[in-house]
Design a protein around this motif. Structure first.
Motif, short mmCIF file in Angstrom:
data_model
loop_
_atom_site.label_atom_id
_atom_site.label_comp_id
_atom_site.label_asym_id
_atom_site.label_seq_id
_atom_site.Cartn_x
_atom_site.Cartn_y
_atom_site.Cartn_z
N ASP A 27 12.15 8.98 -19.88
CA ASP A 27 13.25 8.07 -19.55
C ASP A 27 13.94 7.54 -20.80
O ASP A 27 15.17 7.54 -20.90
CB ASP A 27 12.73 6.91 -18.69
CG ASP A 27 11.95 7.40 -17.48
OD1 ASP A 27 12.27 8.50 -16.97
OD2 ASP A 27 11.01 6.71 -17.06
N SER A 28 13.15 7.08 -21.77
CA SER A 28 13.77 6.51 -22.97
C SER A 28 14.40 7.60 -23.84
O SER A 28 15.38 7.36 -24.54
CB SER A 28 12.74 5.71 -23.78
OG SER A 28 11.70 6.52 -24.28
N ARG A 94 3.89 -6.31 -22.39
CA ARG A 94 5.31 -6.61 -22.15
C ARG A 94 5.79 -7.71 -23.09
O ARG A 94 6.87 -7.59 -23.71
CB ARG A 94 5.52 -7.04 -20.70
CG ARG A 94 6.93 -7.47 -20.36
CD ARG A 94 7.06 -7.85 -18.90
NE ARG A 94 6.04 -8.80 -18.49
CZ ARG A 94 6.11 -10.12 -18.71
NH1 ARG A 94 7.16 -10.62 -19.37
NH2 ARG A 94 5.16 -10.93 -18.30
N GLN A 117 14.31 1.75 -17.70
CA GLN A 117 13.82 1.78 -16.32
C GLN A 117 14.90 2.33 -15.39
O GLN A 117 16.08 2.02 -15.54
CB GLN A 117 13.41 0.38 -15.86
CG GLN A 117 12.12 -0.12 -16.46
CD GLN A 117 12.34 -0.90 -17.75
OE1 GLN A 117 13.46 -0.98 -18.27
NE2 GLN A 117 11.28 -1.48 -18.27
N HIS A 118 14.46 3.14 -14.41
CA HIS A 118 15.41 3.78 -13.50
C HIS A 118 15.19 3.31 -12.06
O HIS A 118 14.42 2.37 -11.80
CB HIS A 118 15.32 5.30 -13.61
CG HIS A 118 13.93 5.85 -13.50
ND1 HIS A 118 13.17 5.74 -12.35
CD2 HIS A 118 13.16 6.52 -14.40
CE1 HIS A 118 12.00 6.32 -12.54
NE2 HIS A 118 11.96 6.80 -13.77
N ASP A 121 11.65 3.09 -10.69
CA ASP A 121 10.94 1.94 -11.26
C ASP A 121 11.31 0.66 -10.52
O ASP A 121 10.46 -0.21 -10.30
CB ASP A 121 11.29 1.79 -12.75
CG ASP A 121 10.82 2.97 -13.58
OD1 ASP A 121 9.73 3.49 -13.31
OD2 ASP A 121 11.57 3.38 -14.49
N GLN A 122 12.58 0.55 -10.14
CA GLN A 122 13.02 -0.64 -9.40
C GLN A 122 12.34 -0.71 -8.03
O GLN A 122 11.89 -1.78 -7.60
CB GLN A 122 14.54 -0.62 -9.23
CG GLN A 122 15.13 -1.83 -8.54
CD GLN A 122 15.14 -3.06 -9.41
OE1 GLN A 122 14.09 -3.52 -9.88
NE2 GLN A 122 16.32 -3.62 -9.63
N THR A 125 8.84 -1.88 -8.50
CA THR A 125 8.79 -3.30 -8.83
C THR A 125 8.94 -4.16 -7.57
O THR A 125 8.19 -5.13 -7.37
CB THR A 125 9.90 -3.64 -9.84
OG1 THR A 125 9.69 -2.90 -11.03
CG2 THR A 125 9.91 -5.13 -10.17
N ARG A 155 19.69 -2.71 -18.51
CA ARG A 155 18.98 -1.58 -17.89
C ARG A 155 20.05 -0.69 -17.22
O ARG A 155 20.29 -0.80 -16.03
CB ARG A 155 17.96 -2.06 -16.86
CG ARG A 155 16.75 -2.77 -17.47
CD ARG A 155 15.69 -3.03 -16.41
NE ARG A 155 14.49 -3.61 -16.96
CZ ARG A 155 14.17 -4.90 -16.92
NH1 ARG A 155 15.00 -5.76 -16.33
NH2 ARG A 155 13.05 -5.34 -17.44
N LEU A 158 19.25 1.85 -13.79
CA LEU A 158 18.64 1.38 -12.54
C LEU A 158 19.26 2.02 -11.30
O LEU A 158 18.69 1.91 -10.21
CB LEU A 158 18.74 -0.14 -12.43
CG LEU A 158 17.73 -0.96 -13.25
CD1 LEU A 158 17.87 -2.44 -12.95
CD2 LEU A 158 16.30 -0.51 -12.99
N ASN A 182 0.58 6.76 -17.45
CA ASN A 182 1.47 6.71 -16.29
C ASN A 182 0.83 7.26 -15.02
O ASN A 182 1.36 7.09 -13.92
CB ASN A 182 2.77 7.46 -16.57
CG ASN A 182 3.67 6.71 -17.53
OD1 ASN A 182 3.56 5.50 -17.69
ND2 ASN A 182 4.57 7.43 -18.18
N ARG A 189 0.85 -0.28 -10.31
CA ARG A 189 2.14 0.42 -10.29
C ARG A 189 1.94 1.92 -10.14
O ARG A 189 2.69 2.59 -9.43
CB ARG A 189 2.93 0.10 -11.57
CG ARG A 189 4.30 0.79 -11.63
CD ARG A 189 5.04 0.42 -12.89
NE ARG A 189 5.50 -0.94 -12.88
CZ ARG A 189 6.64 -1.36 -12.34
NH1 ARG A 189 7.44 -0.49 -11.73
NH2 ARG A 189 7.00 -2.62 -12.41
#
Length: 315
Positions: A27-28, A94, A117-118, A121-122, A125, A155, A158, A182, A189
């Motif tokens: 992702d990053s 964090r 975060q995509h 990930d949302q 969460t 972000r 998202l 992960n 998570r």
């Protein structure tokens, strides 16, 4: 409908220069490469080495090699992210990560920081907050934009599905590292990601969009509460010592006491009390009617204490 990564970056308009939190993961890597394509020469990669995994040095070396190959400036900071008593490993990492990102941004005069975060990930969460009995703030998910220590955080992905991020990387032939943590199901998570989400997406193919819409509704409601809390904070906070006037706080209804205390702790200490801590704090505030009444409640990495006529946060 979820966006493509290219669409999301085209819609992203941060204040430059831009720092991208860069772990070396998929992702990053995609966010860094896409941002560099759009703003060449105005993007800096920011890598935080938590030192929590045996592979941490490998992650760092990969980030160095990737940035060297693509002529992207890279800043690296090593942090101690080990959890303290009463703190979860996730929270410790964090907090250390955000502190390091802010330090590097100020060192390099970076105006904005982007996190990768995509959409999936949302979803994770929001589901975690729901399953833990979270309130509006938790169910609102992760914000797309906020200000911390004078740095704007964003972000931009998202609205992008995780699969779209990986497809973009494959299309551009970009290497990345798979973080073994992960898939470690000791973390809640990851259990949601590995076991629950495949079933959710099978039964409800548009779950990303509908959950995101619900989170947006929750965010709007939370914003209204934050406005009320800010108005109450003007009445109960003492600017001189950063504390809360106990007598003024007691004049508010319990629900408004709760909101203003959360607002105060979030802004003064970057911490959020658990439901149990908040209930005990409200009980202690209600009982604080004598000069000798003591208040000393653990919250985050510190304590809410009574000092004379005030509540203060002691780290």
């Amino acid at each position: 409908m979820a966006q493509s990564l290219d669409q999301a970056i085209a819609d992203f308009n941060p204040q430059l220069s831009l720092g991208v939190a860069f772990s070396g993961g998929a992702d990053s890597t995609a966010l860094l490469a896409a941002a560099w394509q759009r703003w060449p020469g105005q993007v800096v990669a920011l890598h935080v080495n938590h030192g929590l995994q045996a592979a941490a040095a490998h992650f760092e070396n990969h980030c160095k090699a990737f940035c060297a190959d693509h002529a992207i400036p890279l800043l690296i900071e090593h942090v101690n992210a080990h959890a303290q008593a009463g703190q979860s490993p996730e929270d410790a990492a964090r907090i250390a990560r955000y502190q390091a990102l802010v330090r590097m941004a100020k060192q390099a005069s970076i105006a904005s920081i982007a996190l990768a975060q995509h959409a999936d990930d949302q979803v994770e969460t929001v589901l975690m907050a729901l399953l833990r009995g979270g309130g509006l703030a938790g169910l609102a998910g992760m914000p797309t934009h906020w200000l911390r220590d004078g740095i704007e955080f964003h972000r931009p992905l998202l609205t992008v599905a995780g699969a779209s991020v990986r497809l973009w990387l494959a299309t551009h032939g970009l290497p990345f590292i798979e973080d073994p943590s992960n898939t470690d199901e000791r973390y809640t998570r990851n259990k949601i990601r590995q076991r629950l989400l495949p079933v959710v997406y099978e039964l409800f193919p548009h779950a990303r969009e509908t959950i995101a819409r619900s989170a947006k509704h929750m965010w709007s409601a939370q914003q209204l509460l934050d406005v009320q809390a800010a108005e109450d904070a003007d009445k109960v906070l003492d600017v001189g010592n950063g504390g809360v006037r106990i007598r003024a706080l007691q004049q508010l209804a319990p629900e408004r006491q709760q909101q203003v205390l959360r607002y105060w702790l979030k802004n003064a200490a970057y911490t959020t009390p658990t439901a149990a801590q908040m209930q005990e704090l409200l009980r202690q505030v209600a009982a604080c009617t004598t000069r000798g009444h003591s208040i000393h409640i653990k919250v985050g990495l510190g304590f809410v204490q009574r000092r004379g006529a005030f509540l203060v946060f002691a780290a």
